[in-house]
Design an enzyme around this catalytic site. Structure first.
Site, PDB file in Angstrom:
ATOM      1  N   ASP A   1       0.878  -1.173   0.000  1.00  0.00           N
ATOM      2  CA  ASP A   1       0.000   0.000   0.000  1.00  0.00           C
ATOM      3  C   ASP A   1       0.914   1.221   0.000  1.00  0.00           C
ATOM      4  O   ASP A   1       2.030   1.166   0.532  1.00  0.00           O
ATOM      5  CB  ASP A   1      -0.891  -0.002   1.259  1.00  0.00           C
ATOM      6  CG  ASP A   1      -2.064   0.953   1.133  1.00  0.00           C
ATOM      7  OD1 ASP A   1      -3.209   0.479   0.981  1.00  0.00           O
ATOM      8  OD2 ASP A   1      -1.846   2.200   1.173  1.00  0.00           O
TER       9      ASP A   1
ATOM     10  N   TYR B   1       8.004  -2.152  -4.686  1.00  0.00           N
ATOM     11  CA  TYR B   1       7.413  -3.096  -5.638  1.00  0.00           C
ATOM     12  C   TYR B   1       8.344  -4.271  -5.950  1.00  0.00           C
ATOM     13  O   TYR B   1       7.896  -5.301  -6.434  1.00  0.00           O
ATOM     14  CB  TYR B   1       7.011  -2.365  -6.926  1.00  0.00           C
ATOM     15  CG  TYR B   1       5.643  -1.711  -6.822  1.00  0.00           C
ATOM     16  CD1 TYR B   1       4.499  -2.423  -7.148  1.00  0.00           C
ATOM     17  CD2 TYR B   1       5.490  -0.402  -6.385  1.00  0.00           C
ATOM     18  CE1 TYR B   1       3.241  -1.849  -7.045  1.00  0.00           C
ATOM     19  CE2 TYR B   1       4.245   0.191  -6.270  1.00  0.00           C
ATOM     20  CZ  TYR B   1       3.126  -0.542  -6.607  1.00  0.00           C
ATOM     21  OH  TYR B   1       1.883   0.014  -6.500  1.00  0.00           O
TER      22      TYR B   1
ATOM     23  N   GLN C   1     -16.347   4.472  -2.883  1.00  0.00           N
ATOM     24  CA  GLN C   1     -17.526   5.358  -2.930  1.00  0.00           C
ATOM     25  C   GLN C   1     -17.832   5.884  -1.537  1.00  0.00           C
ATOM     26  O   GLN C   1     -17.836   5.125  -0.577  1.00  0.00           O
ATOM     27  CB  GLN C   1     -18.759   4.576  -3.400  1.00  0.00           C
ATOM     28  CG  GLN C   1     -18.749   4.149  -4.841  1.00  0.00           C
ATOM     29  CD  GLN C   1     -19.824   3.092  -5.076  1.00  0.00           C
ATOM     30  OE1 GLN C   1     -19.540   1.899  -5.059  1.00  0.00           O
ATOM     31  NE2 GLN C   1     -21.054   3.521  -5.272  1.00  0.00           N
TER      32      GLN C   1
ATOM     33  N   ASP D   1     -15.033  -1.945 -14.870  1.00  0.00           N
ATOM     34  CA  ASP D   1     -14.818  -2.345 -16.270  1.00  0.00           C
ATOM     35  C   ASP D   1     -13.831  -1.421 -16.979  1.00  0.00           C
ATOM     36  O   ASP D   1     -12.997  -1.871 -17.765  1.00  0.00           O
ATOM     37  CB  ASP D   1     -16.159  -2.384 -17.013  1.00  0.00           C
ATOM     38  CG  ASP D   1     -17.139  -3.278 -16.289  1.00  0.00           C
ATOM     39  OD1 ASP D   1     -17.063  -4.500 -16.454  1.00  0.00           O
ATOM     40  OD2 ASP D   1     -17.975  -2.749 -15.513  1.00  0.00           O
TER      41      ASP D   1
ATOM     42  N   ARG E   1     -25.190 -11.605  -5.176  1.00  0.00           N
ATOM     43  CA  ARG E   1     -26.323 -10.953  -4.496  1.00  0.00           C
ATOM     44  C   ARG E   1     -27.637 -11.465  -5.072  1.00  0.00           C
ATOM     45  O   ARG E   1     -28.568 -11.788  -4.338  1.00  0.00           O
ATOM     46  CB  ARG E   1     -26.205  -9.424  -4.653  1.00  0.00           C
ATOM     47  CG  ARG E   1     -25.094  -8.844  -3.796  1.00  0.00           C
ATOM     48  CD  ARG E   1     -24.818  -7.374  -4.085  1.00  0.00           C
ATOM     49  NE  ARG E   1     -23.796  -6.860  -3.175  1.00  0.00           N
ATOM     50  CZ  ARG E   1     -22.961  -5.866  -3.443  1.00  0.00           C
ATOM     51  NH1 ARG E   1     -23.021  -5.247  -4.616  1.00  0.00           N
ATOM     52  NH2 ARG E   1     -22.081  -5.474  -2.550  1.00  0.00           N
TER      53      ARG E   1
ATOM     54  N   ARG F   1     -28.189 -14.296  -6.574  1.00  0.00           N
ATOM     55  CA  ARG F   1     -28.392 -15.715  -6.223  1.00  0.00           C
ATOM     56  C   ARG F   1     -28.872 -15.869  -4.787  1.00  0.00           C
ATOM     57  O   ARG F   1     -29.734 -16.702  -4.502  1.00  0.00           O
ATOM     58  CB  ARG F   1     -27.102 -16.499  -6.461  1.00  0.00           C
ATOM     59  CG  ARG F   1     -26.802 -16.681  -7.944  1.00  0.00           C
ATOM     60  CD  ARG F   1     -25.380 -17.156  -8.175  1.00  0.00           C
ATOM     61  NE  ARG F   1     -25.135 -18.451  -7.587  1.00  0.00           N
ATOM     62  CZ  ARG F   1     -23.918 -18.884  -7.229  1.00  0.00           C
ATOM     63  NH1 ARG F   1     -22.860 -18.109  -7.387  1.00  0.00           N
ATOM     64  NH2 ARG F   1     -23.780 -20.087  -6.714  1.00  0.00           N
TER      65      ARG F   1
ATOM     66  N   HIS G   1     -20.255  -3.488 -14.029  1.00  0.00           N
ATOM     67  CA  HIS G   1     -20.371  -3.582 -12.567  1.00  0.00           C
ATOM     68  C   HIS G   1     -20.697  -2.167 -12.104  1.00  0.00           C
ATOM     69  O   HIS G   1     -19.822  -1.391 -11.749  1.00  0.00           O
ATOM     70  CB  HIS G   1     -19.068  -4.084 -11.937  1.00  0.00           C
ATOM     71  CG  HIS G   1     -19.073  -3.962 -10.434  1.00  0.00           C
ATOM     72  ND1 HIS G   1     -19.983  -4.619  -9.647  1.00  0.00           N
ATOM     73  CD2 HIS G   1     -18.309  -3.240  -9.589  1.00  0.00           C
ATOM     74  CE1 HIS G   1     -19.779  -4.304  -8.377  1.00  0.00           C
ATOM     75  NE2 HIS G   1     -18.771  -3.464  -8.314  1.00  0.00           N
TER      76      HIS G   1
HETATM   77  P1  NAD Z   1      -9.948   2.136   1.075  1.00  0.00           P
HETATM   78  O1  NAD Z   1      -9.927   3.624   0.990  1.00  0.00           O
HETATM   79  O2  NAD Z   1     -10.330   1.495   2.358  1.00  0.00           O
HETATM   80  O3  NAD Z   1      -8.530   1.564   0.646  1.00  0.00           O
HETATM   81  C1  NAD Z   1      -7.880   1.958  -0.517  1.00  0.00           C
HETATM   82  C2  NAD Z   1      -6.397   1.753  -0.287  1.00  0.00           C
HETATM   83  O4  NAD Z   1      -5.723   2.035  -1.509  1.00  0.00           O
HETATM   84  C3  NAD Z   1      -5.814   2.689   0.770  1.00  0.00           C
HETATM   85  O5  NAD Z   1      -5.158   1.931   1.779  1.00  0.00           O
HETATM   86  C4  NAD Z   1      -4.833   3.564  -0.012  1.00  0.00           C
HETATM   87  O6  NAD Z   1      -3.685   3.938   0.724  1.00  0.00           O
HETATM   88  C5  NAD Z   1      -4.473   2.629  -1.176  1.00  0.00           C
HETATM   89  N1  NAD Z   1      -3.953   3.351  -2.340  1.00  0.00           N
HETATM   90  C6  NAD Z   1      -4.490   4.446  -2.946  1.00  0.00           C
HETATM   91  N2  NAD Z   1      -3.718   4.821  -3.975  1.00  0.00           N
HETATM   92  C7  NAD Z   1      -2.679   3.935  -4.029  1.00  0.00           C
HETATM   93  C8  NAD Z   1      -1.554   3.807  -4.879  1.00  0.00           C
HETATM   94  N3  NAD Z   1      -1.335   4.661  -5.900  1.00  0.00           N
HETATM   95  N4  NAD Z   1      -0.697   2.793  -4.643  1.00  0.00           N
HETATM   96  C9  NAD Z   1      -0.906   1.934  -3.625  1.00  0.00           C
HETATM   97  N5  NAD Z   1      -1.950   2.014  -2.777  1.00  0.00           N
HETATM   98  C10 NAD Z   1      -2.834   3.009  -2.986  1.00  0.00           C
HETATM   99  O7  NAD Z   1     -10.914   1.630  -0.105  1.00  0.00           O
HETATM  100  P2  NAD Z   1     -11.629   0.187  -0.194  1.00  0.00           P
HETATM  101  O8  NAD Z   1     -12.940   0.267   0.476  1.00  0.00           O
HETATM  102  O9  NAD Z   1     -10.638  -0.843   0.206  1.00  0.00           O
HETATM  103  O10 NAD Z   1     -11.908   0.107  -1.772  1.00  0.00           O
HETATM  104  C11 NAD Z   1     -10.859  -0.084  -2.703  1.00  0.00           C
HETATM  105  C12 NAD Z   1     -11.420  -0.105  -4.123  1.00  0.00           C
HETATM  106  O11 NAD Z   1     -12.231  -1.283  -4.292  1.00  0.00           O
HETATM  107  C13 NAD Z   1     -12.347   1.078  -4.441  1.00  0.00           C
HETATM  108  O12 NAD Z   1     -12.121   1.538  -5.749  1.00  0.00           O
HETATM  109  C14 NAD Z   1     -13.746   0.475  -4.329  1.00  0.00           C
HETATM  110  O13 NAD Z   1     -14.712   1.188  -5.051  1.00  0.00           O
HETATM  111  C15 NAD Z   1     -13.479  -0.899  -4.891  1.00  0.00           C
HETATM  112  N6  NAD Z   1     -14.492  -1.917  -4.601  1.00  0.00           N
HETATM  113  C16 NAD Z   1     -14.834  -2.740  -5.628  1.00  0.00           C
HETATM  114  C17 NAD Z   1     -15.778  -3.727  -5.441  1.00  0.00           C
HETATM  115  C18 NAD Z   1     -16.136  -4.612  -6.599  1.00  0.00           C
HETATM  116  O14 NAD Z   1     -17.114  -5.372  -6.571  1.00  0.00           O
HETATM  117  N7  NAD Z   1     -15.371  -4.578  -7.686  1.00  0.00           N
HETATM  118  C19 NAD Z   1     -16.394  -3.897  -4.183  1.00  0.00           C
HETATM  119  C20 NAD Z   1     -15.996  -3.059  -3.140  1.00  0.00           C
HETATM  120  C21 NAD Z   1     -15.037  -2.065  -3.368  1.00  0.00           C
END
Ligand code: NAD
Length: 307
Positions: A32, A63, A80, A123, A151, A153, A175
């Site tokens: 992170d 990395y 969000q 996407d 959800r 299902r 999505h």
């Molecule tokens: P969060 O804010 O809790 O965590 C995000 C993390 O990303 C933070 O720890 C931040 O430091 C890190 N971060 C930001 N920029 C970075 C970078 N350049 N390099 C490395 N780390 C970086 O958010 P979250 O609730 O964990 O959500 C993360 C993502 O997942 C969001 O985009 C959210 O919308 C998405 N999400 C997707 C689904 C899905 O079904 N696809 C479901 C839930 C959440």
């Protein structure tokens, strides 16, 4: 098997926990941009090794430490806030992906690695990762509507009093708000939905179907309103996808991958195995579902063009 997770917020940490609890991998590395957060998560979860699978979990300070990872999960970026749509995250998260992917690609084996994308808007992020990584589309896989389908299902399972595992039902397309519930192909076991409803005398009229669609579309908004973010459902989805890849299970999952001909990523029923996407299938669609799916594709394309 070594897996790297980039972004150890609510989702990344939950994904790490879900993976750890299955013992599917022998090593996990967490990265992170907030190194303190990643180290704390690795330490906390690492202590759980005494109670279940002894997975080696480390926090990467650079990395370079993701070297030899065969699968990289991208869960970094803004989430969000109450009232925001996934599309509202477009500009911020396009920058996050543009920051991460070149660094990932400089440290993994491009001939082998599979990238799983969770970051929203999902996407468009899949298309961006494909552009930046230059990996074959089969190895750039978004969790897509796996969670939306789960959800659907579970809601249907409660309605029809049957296990969600026996329900084949897909949410397709984006999505996001334009996702499409594919009623036309729902089956319970091998029995088409309408036949099942007749046999069991559990009717599912149009009004109930519209309510179910509404619940599927609004699930994330409700959860975010209640607990600030969603993480448990998506962590289970990522873990399921990982299991399917690692064990070469060749199950059909609604992941999002980029179609080379149309240059568009969206979720369709897809056979997934050790090499990622094996084949994208064409489900049976009603005319209105087909129109809605095309409209969903246009929305994804428009958002991609707006980056
Ligand atoms: P969060 O804010 O809790 O965590 C995000 C993390 O990303 C933070 O720890 C931040 O430091 C890190 N971060 C930001 N920029 C970075 C970078 N350049 N390099 C490395 N780390 C970086 O958010 P979250 O609730 O964990 O959500 C993360 C993502 O997942 C969001 O985009 C959210 O919308 C998405 N999400 C997707 C689904 C899905 O079904 N696809 C479901 C839930 C959440």
């Amino acid at each position: 098997m070594k897996v790297a997770i980039i972004g150890i917020g609510s989702v990344g940490a939950a994904v790490a926990t879900a993976i750890k609890n299955t013992g599917l991998v022998h090593e996990m590395v967490l990265f992170d941009r907030d190194g303190v957060r990643a180290r704390a998560a690795a330490q906390d979860l690492g202590h759980a090794a005494a109670f279940s699978f002894d997975v080696k979990i480390t926090a990467a300070s650079s990395y370079r430490e993701i070297k030899d990872s065969e699968i990289v999960v991208i869960a970094a970026g803004a989430n969000q806030k109450p009232g925001q749509t996934r599309t509202d995250l477009l500009a911020a998260n396009a920058n996050v992906i543009a920051d991460i992917i070149p660094k990932v690609m400089a440290n993994v084996d491009a001939k082998k690695v599979k990238i799983i994308i969770v970051t929203n808007p999902l996407d468009v992020m899949v298309m961006l990762v494909r552009d930046l990584s230059k990996l074959p589309a089969s190895r750039v896989i978004g969790t897509g509507t796996m969670l939306d389908s789960a959800r659907l299902r579970t809601i249907l399972a409660r309605q029809l009093d049957v296990s969600p595992m026996s329900i084949n039902a897909y949410v397709l397309g984006e999505h996001g708000d334009s996702s499409v519930v594919n009623w036309e192909s729902v089956s319970i076991g091998a029995i088409p939905l309408n036949d099942f409803c007749r046999t069991t005398k559990l009717p599912l009229p149009q009004t109930t179907r519209r309510t179910i669609e509404h619940r599927v579309h609004n699930a994330a908004y409700e959860i975010i309103q209640g607990r600030g973010a969603t993480w448990d459902g998506i962590a289970a989805a990522v873990n399921d996808l990982l299991r399917c890849i690692i064990n070469d299970e060749k199950r059909i999952l609604t992941v999002s991958s980029c179609n080379a001909k149309t240059n568009l990523s969206m979720s369709l029923p897809t056979i997934v195995g050790n090499n990622g996407v094996i084949q994208v299938l064409s489900p049976r669609l009603s005319t209105s579902e087909s129109n809605a799916l095309r409209a969903s594709g246009r929305i994804i394309k428009k958002n991609y063009n707006n980056i």
